[in-house]
Motif scaffolding. Structure first.
Motif, PDB file in Angstrom:
ATOM      1  N   GLU A   1      45.439  47.269  46.908  1.00  0.00           N
ATOM      2  CA  GLU A   1      46.520  46.316  46.714  1.00  0.00           C
ATOM      3  C   GLU A   1      46.062  45.112  45.893  1.00  0.00           C
ATOM      4  OE1 GLU A   1      47.480  45.710  50.811  1.00  0.00           O
ATOM      5  OE2 GLU A   1      46.169  43.959  50.993  1.00  0.00           O
ATOM      6  N   VAL A   2      47.031  44.444  45.295  1.00  0.00           N
ATOM      7  CA  VAL A   2      46.774  43.322  44.389  1.00  0.00           C
ATOM      8  C   VAL A   2      46.714  42.011  45.172  1.00  0.00           C
ATOM      9  CG1 VAL A   2      47.631  42.015  42.411  1.00  0.00           C
ATOM     10  CG2 VAL A   2      47.952  44.501  42.500  1.00  0.00           C
ATOM     11  N   TRP A   3      45.579  41.306  45.079  1.00  0.00           N
ATOM     12  CA  TRP A   3      45.456  39.963  45.633  1.00  0.00           C
ATOM     13  C   TRP A   3      45.550  38.907  44.535  1.00  0.00           C
ATOM     14  CZ3 TRP A   3      44.679  38.162  50.703  1.00  0.00           C
ATOM     15  CH2 TRP A   3      44.689  39.164  51.688  1.00  0.00           C
ATOM     16  N   ARG A   4      45.131  39.278  43.364  1.00  0.00           N
ATOM     17  CA  ARG A   4      45.267  38.393  42.212  1.00  0.00           C
ATOM     18  C   ARG A   4      45.284  39.254  40.966  1.00  0.00           C
ATOM     19  NH1 ARG A   4      41.307  35.418  43.265  1.00  0.00           N
ATOM     20  NH2 ARG A   4      39.729  36.280  41.865  1.00  0.00           N
ATOM     21  N   GLY A   5      46.141  38.916  39.987  1.00  0.00           N
ATOM     22  CA  GLY A   5      46.238  39.752  38.804  1.00  0.00           C
ATOM     23  C   GLY A   5      46.778  39.019  37.605  1.00  0.00           C
ATOM     24  N   GLU A   6      46.853  39.727  36.500  1.00  0.00           N
ATOM     25  CA  GLU A   6      47.403  39.176  35.282  1.00  0.00           C
ATOM     26  C   GLU A   6      48.927  39.080  35.393  1.00  0.00           C
ATOM     27  OE1 GLU A   6      46.089  41.716  32.161  1.00  0.00           O
ATOM     28  OE2 GLU A   6      43.965  41.201  32.396  1.00  0.00           O
ATOM     29  N   ASP A   7      49.522  38.420  34.435  1.00  0.00           N
ATOM     30  CA  ASP A   7      50.976  38.215  34.467  1.00  0.00           C
ATOM     31  C   ASP A   7      51.745  39.531  34.488  1.00  0.00           C
ATOM     32  OD1 ASP A   7      50.573  35.511  34.432  1.00  0.00           O
ATOM     33  OD2 ASP A   7      50.881  35.284  32.277  1.00  0.00           O
ATOM     34  N   CYS A   8      51.155  40.580  33.918  1.00  0.00           N
ATOM     35  CA  CYS A   8      51.878  41.851  33.825  1.00  0.00           C
ATOM     36  C   CYS A   8      52.106  42.506  35.184  1.00  0.00           C
ATOM     37  CB  CYS A   8      51.133  42.802  32.884  1.00  0.00           C
ATOM     38  SG  CYS A   8      49.398  43.076  33.315  1.00  0.00           S
ATOM     39  N   VAL A   9      51.333  42.124  36.199  1.00  0.00           N
ATOM     40  CA  VAL A   9      51.549  42.702  37.530  1.00  0.00           C
ATOM     41  C   VAL A   9      51.616  41.656  38.638  1.00  0.00           C
ATOM     42  CG1 VAL A   9      50.423  44.876  36.947  1.00  0.00           C
ATOM     43  CG2 VAL A   9      49.085  43.050  37.992  1.00  0.00           C
ATOM     44  N   SER A  10      51.211  40.444  38.369  1.00  0.00           N
ATOM     45  CA  SER A  10      51.078  39.477  39.460  1.00  0.00           C
ATOM     46  C   SER A  10      52.422  39.041  40.036  1.00  0.00           C
ATOM     47  CB  SER A  10      50.298  38.251  38.983  1.00  0.00           C
ATOM     48  OG  SER A  10      50.971  37.622  37.904  1.00  0.00           O
ATOM     49  N   LYS A  11      53.456  38.938  39.203  1.00  0.00           N
ATOM     50  CA  LYS A  11      54.746  38.463  39.685  1.00  0.00           C
ATOM     51  C   LYS A  11      55.382  39.476  40.634  1.00  0.00           C
ATOM     52  CE  LYS A  11      59.191  36.613  38.139  1.00  0.00           C
ATOM     53  NZ  LYS A  11      60.055  36.315  36.980  1.00  0.00           N
TER      54      LYS A  11
ATOM     55  N   MET B   1      54.789  51.057  28.682  1.00  0.00           N
ATOM     56  CA  MET B   1      54.661  49.661  28.290  1.00  0.00           C
ATOM     57  C   MET B   1      53.543  48.938  29.035  1.00  0.00           C
ATOM     58  SD  MET B   1      56.877  49.350  25.946  1.00  0.00           S
ATOM     59  CE  MET B   1      56.892  47.561  25.781  1.00  0.00           C
ATOM     60  N   THR B   2      53.210  49.389  30.251  1.00  0.00           N
ATOM     61  CA  THR B   2      52.296  48.611  31.089  1.00  0.00           C
ATOM     62  C   THR B   2      51.099  49.391  31.614  1.00  0.00           C
ATOM     63  OG1 THR B   2      53.640  49.112  33.048  1.00  0.00           O
ATOM     64  CG2 THR B   2      54.151  47.076  31.857  1.00  0.00           C
ATOM     65  N   TYR B   3      50.914  50.643  31.197  1.00  0.00           N
ATOM     66  CA  TYR B   3      49.821  51.408  31.796  1.00  0.00           C
ATOM     67  C   TYR B   3      48.452  50.825  31.449  1.00  0.00           C
ATOM     68  CZ  TYR B   3      48.840  53.896  27.381  1.00  0.00           C
ATOM     69  OH  TYR B   3      48.492  54.220  26.098  1.00  0.00           O
ATOM     70  N   ARG B   4      48.315  50.189  30.271  1.00  0.00           N
ATOM     71  CA  ARG B   4      47.040  49.573  29.930  1.00  0.00           C
ATOM     72  C   ARG B   4      46.739  48.396  30.859  1.00  0.00           C
ATOM     73  NH1 ARG B   4      45.071  51.719  25.354  1.00  0.00           N
ATOM     74  NH2 ARG B   4      46.545  52.728  23.929  1.00  0.00           N
ATOM     75  N   CYS B   5      47.775  47.690  31.250  1.00  0.00           N
ATOM     76  CA  CYS B   5      47.618  46.620  32.231  1.00  0.00           C
ATOM     77  C   CYS B   5      47.123  47.197  33.557  1.00  0.00           C
ATOM     78  CB  CYS B   5      48.951  45.894  32.418  1.00  0.00           C
ATOM     79  SG  CYS B   5      48.963  44.684  33.756  1.00  0.00           S
ATOM     80  N   TRP B   6      47.696  48.326  33.970  1.00  0.00           N
ATOM     81  CA  TRP B   6      47.268  48.982  35.209  1.00  0.00           C
ATOM     82  C   TRP B   6      45.800  49.392  35.137  1.00  0.00           C
ATOM     83  CZ3 TRP B   6      45.629  54.019  36.335  1.00  0.00           C
ATOM     84  CH2 TRP B   6      45.622  54.362  37.690  1.00  0.00           C
ATOM     85  N   LEU B   7      45.386  49.934  33.990  1.00  0.00           N
ATOM     86  CA  LEU B   7      43.999  50.333  33.830  1.00  0.00           C
ATOM     87  C   LEU B   7      43.056  49.135  33.900  1.00  0.00           C
ATOM     88  CD1 LEU B   7      44.176  53.042  31.011  1.00  0.00           C
ATOM     89  CD2 LEU B   7      43.665  53.393  33.431  1.00  0.00           C
ATOM     90  N   ARG B   8      43.430  48.016  33.312  1.00  0.00           N
ATOM     91  CA  ARG B   8      42.584  46.826  33.366  1.00  0.00           C
ATOM     92  C   ARG B   8      42.391  46.359  34.806  1.00  0.00           C
ATOM     93  NH1 ARG B   8      45.754  45.198  28.960  1.00  0.00           N
ATOM     94  NH2 ARG B   8      46.902  43.693  30.257  1.00  0.00           N
ATOM     95  N   HIS B   9      43.423  46.486  35.612  1.00  0.00           N
ATOM     96  CA  HIS B   9      43.315  46.060  37.002  1.00  0.00           C
ATOM     97  C   HIS B   9      42.501  47.045  37.844  1.00  0.00           C
ATOM     98  CE1 HIS B   9      46.454  43.277  35.787  1.00  0.00           C
ATOM     99  NE2 HIS B   9      46.317  42.650  36.942  1.00  0.00           N
ATOM    100  N   MET B  10      42.553  48.310  37.504  1.00  0.00           N
ATOM    101  CA  MET B  10      41.830  49.317  38.278  1.00  0.00           C
ATOM    102  C   MET B  10      40.347  49.374  37.925  1.00  0.00           C
ATOM    103  SD  MET B  10      43.787  50.766  40.496  1.00  0.00           S
ATOM    104  CE  MET B  10      42.848  52.256  40.886  1.00  0.00           C
TER     105      MET B  10
END
Length: 277
Positions: A79-89, A109-118
């Motif tokens: 789960e997300v505790w802190r993230g970039e704008d693409c997923v944090s909101k 549109m957002t899978y690269r954002c998901w990869l950066r978080h994983m």
């Protein structure tokens, strides 16, 4: 794998039921109380689907040993505790792995954002700057992956039928992205699991723990036993009653060799269009 676990537990619990049904049939003529005989026969001949836990609750079974579940990779939610704008909101403490919410970020549109978080730092195993992903906690951390993809929920529910609750059941989820040494260094996972099991034993009539581990969780528990035994060689004997290893590849998986040499993975993992990521 969890379907096989459910089937195995059903068969294991079913042995007593089959034996009891056979004994009832053999002694039906000599039973004096016909009402009791009829009710017992109905318990085993009903056509309605009955969970193993419901069946054994009717037989008067009650909790004895506390149970710790150690899930595999698919069922250990992150789960997300802190993230970039693409997923944090609107995503604080929502699953980025292990539930339907992860698919809100898995689109073109957002899978690269998901990869950066994983991803983790490849040298330090730390979170990327501005990102913090941690393992979900509690029984709900590995109960259902998505609609129609049930994980541990049926097993948990059957245990609940005979009286188990969160005091006598624990889901030991973990961040499967980390190696085991980092899992202890960053999250104190093995220390927390040790203390949790000790507390469960004390609050459940000093009964030892039953461990049910699946897939990667079995390898993790094997490491835990080695870790805790170095600190106290008697700890396992004093706190663990039984270990059920479900689909844990403790001696390795030969299929991984062909996948590494040829990238062929038809029998292991087919990602479809996700492979291009």
């Amino acid at each position: 794998f969890l379907f096989l676990l459910s089937f195995w537990i059903w068969k294991m619990l079913d042995e007593d039921a089959i034996y009891l049904k056979h004994m009832i049939e053999m002694t039906s003529d000599s039973l004096m109380v016909i009402g009791v005989n009829a009710s017992l026969k109905h318990l085993f001949t009903t056509k309605v689907h009955v969970r193993p836990g419901q069946r054994y609750a009717q037989l008067g079974r009650r909790p004895i040993h506390p149970v710790v579940f150690i899930p595999g990779i698919v069922s250990s939610g992150l789960e997300v505790w802190r993230g970039e704008d693409c997923v944090s909101k609107g995503f604080f403490r929502k699953r980025i792995w292990g539930s339907e919410t992860m698919f809100q970020t898995l689109n073109p549109m957002t899978y690269r954002c998901w990869l950066r978080h994983m991803k983790l730092n490849e040298t330090s195993w730390s979170d990327p700057d501005g990102i913090k992903i941690r393992a979900s906690q509690g029984l709900g951390s590995a109960d259902v992956f998505m609609t129609g993809y049930r994980l541990w929920i049926d097993i948990i529910q059957s245990f609940s039928d005979v009286g188990y609750d969160e005091r006598s059941m624990h889901m030991a989820s973990y961040d499967w992205r980390l190696n085991f040494q980092e899992l202890e260094r960053r999250d104190g996972y093995f220390t927390n699991l040790k203390y949790r099991m000790e507390a469960m034993k004390k609050t459940n009539h000093n009964e030892k723990i039953v461990i049910i581990s699946h897939s990667m969780g079995s390898t993790l528990f094997l490491h835990f036993m080695q870790w805790v035994s170095k600190r106290d060689p008697t700890w396992i004997d004093l706190h663990v009653s039984t270990w059920s290893n479900v689909a844990g590849s403790l001696l390795g998986a030969p299929k991984s060799l062909s996948a590494a040499l040829s990238a062929e993975m038809r029998d292991t993992a087919e990602l479809g269009s996700a492979q291009k990521w």
